[in-house]
Design an enzyme around this catalytic site. Sequence first.
Site, mmCIF file in Angstrom:
data_model
loop_
_atom_site.group_PDB
_atom_site.id
_atom_site.type_symbol
_atom_site.label_atom_id
_atom_site.label_comp_id
_atom_site.label_asym_id
_atom_site.label_seq_id
_atom_site.Cartn_x
_atom_site.Cartn_y
_atom_site.Cartn_z
ATOM 1 N N CYS A 1 45.588 -115.644 -35.808
ATOM 2 C CA CYS A 1 44.971 -114.427 -36.359
ATOM 3 C C CYS A 1 43.522 -114.604 -36.791
ATOM 4 O O CYS A 1 42.625 -113.943 -36.261
ATOM 5 C CB CYS A 1 45.780 -113.930 -37.566
ATOM 6 S SG CYS A 1 47.507 -113.581 -37.214
ATOM 7 N N HIS B 1 42.319 -109.965 -43.027
ATOM 8 C CA HIS B 1 42.611 -111.404 -42.920
ATOM 9 C C HIS B 1 41.375 -112.242 -42.598
ATOM 10 O O HIS B 1 41.458 -113.250 -41.892
ATOM 11 C CB HIS B 1 43.700 -111.658 -41.874
ATOM 12 C CG HIS B 1 44.475 -112.926 -42.141
ATOM 13 N ND1 HIS B 1 45.448 -113.410 -41.301
ATOM 14 C CD2 HIS B 1 44.401 -113.820 -43.164
ATOM 15 C CE1 HIS B 1 45.952 -114.524 -41.780
ATOM 16 N NE2 HIS B 1 45.326 -114.797 -42.918
#
Length: 597
Positions: free
Chosen positions: A77, A138
């Site tokens: 990610c 994130h």
Amino acid sequence: MRSHLLAHLLYLLLAAGRDVTGKEVDRKPNFVLMMVDDLGIGDVGCYGNDTIRTPNIDRLASEGVKLTQHIAAAPLCTPSRAAFMTGRYALRSGLGSTGRVQVLLFLGGSGGLPPSETTFAKRLQQHGYTTSLVGKWHLGLNCEHRGDHCHHPNQHGFSYFYGLPFTLFNDCVPGQGSDILADLQHALRNLTMLLVVGLFTLVCVHVCGLFEVSLWLFVALFFLSILATAVWCMPFKLLPTWNCIIMRNQEVTEQPMTVETLPQRLLGEAQSFIKRNVDNPFLLFFSLAHVHTPLFKTPAFAGKSRHGRYGDNLEEVDWMIGKITETVDSLGLANNTLMYFTSDHGGHLEDADSIIGQKGGWNGIYKGGKAMGGWEGGIRVPGIFRWPGRLAAGRVVDEPTSLMDLYPTLKYLAKDTQPDRQSDGYNLMPLLEGKVDRSEHEFMFHYCGIYLNAVRWHPPGSDSLFKVHFFTPNFSPPGAGGCYDTKVCLCHGDHVTHHSPPLLYDLFHDPSESRPLTPDTEPRYAEILEQTAKAVERHRNTLTNKQASDDTHSHPNADVPSVQSQMTWDKILWRPRLQPCCGTFPFCGCKEEPTHI
């Protein structure tokens, strides 16, 4: 007189019409970018899945352009999203890891996308766009203290942010286990228990008069027990409070978040943003929390698919994509809106249990998956563009493209011609419109952390697509198709096998990377290795002031640019002073107003 007046009115109407038409022609296009988390390329109907229903995603492909070799810059990610946002490999931003921790782990850490970096949102914002990120970020939050928001989406070009500054992970739902340093949590728990038992034993021995115990030993053990309990409980046992939060711009609106209603809220915010900006050029990045674990249990979709809870979640994703498309079309924006659908990387093969079954995605015929370095299953993702009137419906592009290509593509369409820094992507519009047949990506570089894992070469004038692996992750247990013992593969030390000569595949003839080429089976074998070696050297020369560090002496493929690493333990671990909080720290807690749910 009357005829003269009518002629004058007709002239004014025609002039007004020309003015409106001129504004329509000159208006910049809108952008709706939709990214799913951990979606496998084999999960989607238009990419070959015939058992999970994805009619809305398939419709985007049939009305637009489908990319069959769309590549993420990293199989995890944080680095993949950093590269997507900036159009540059993640190690240029300091977001390449050197050890076991390959993504940001705590919202209360200081690592993140550096303020000095430039995202496509920031470039578009400077050219008159209203920009929004709805969903997962994130890429960090604070640097020096709580509330400085140096890594926040608002500081990186997004005028409006609603969603998860961190990510959705198992700790957010009771009973789903923990994703964060589980072995360290276990060790700290055992140490705490040992100290408490030791203290209790000494007290019993002293009370029973078996032997004399020093008061200082009692005091020392007592404070050690308190310290161990604090080190274990504060960062880890309260993870749902620390990491599972929702923010609206820079305000924490829910802590911990109610996961069950998250999909509806994210969808509603995305639709509302589009409706608010009908008359202005806008960028919406709809970054879904699906299909990362824990998987949702939305009643309308539960038990409806043929693939358990994962299939239910993917069909919910498809429904959400359909609602976004419906919103764009119903507002008359379709012909002036570029819509894009993708995933941040491949599906997580190792994520499964005996109750739910397979919780990660399927990567089709491609080897590997999430966190498996340069294996194709972890980096080849769906890529679909729709723009009626501009892009031909049903077109398929089989050339190599990258998530990093979005940055220069959006710049081009926004008429941003200002100088920029080193970029690793290319404008996709000539390829999407059919004006050229070849991708500008002759070479692409695949990183596992800061380590150059593999290189692909698409020789000019050839259909072949060669891929060289310098090292590969060690699957566990032996013979498995993933790292099932550790749940994710690692990039360093004994976790990898280096290959000399490198492994070589031709993805055109062997897309599943199952038949390594040799000098006997590939006449160009020596040329391929020579050309990729030269390309690697040219690429490394673009990593300014490249230098070796203690972390890289044992790894010949380590690349360390002259940017401060954001993935050191010092920047990753939890710091109370950096923790976002609604209320008075550490008594953080709030629920979003019902009107927003």
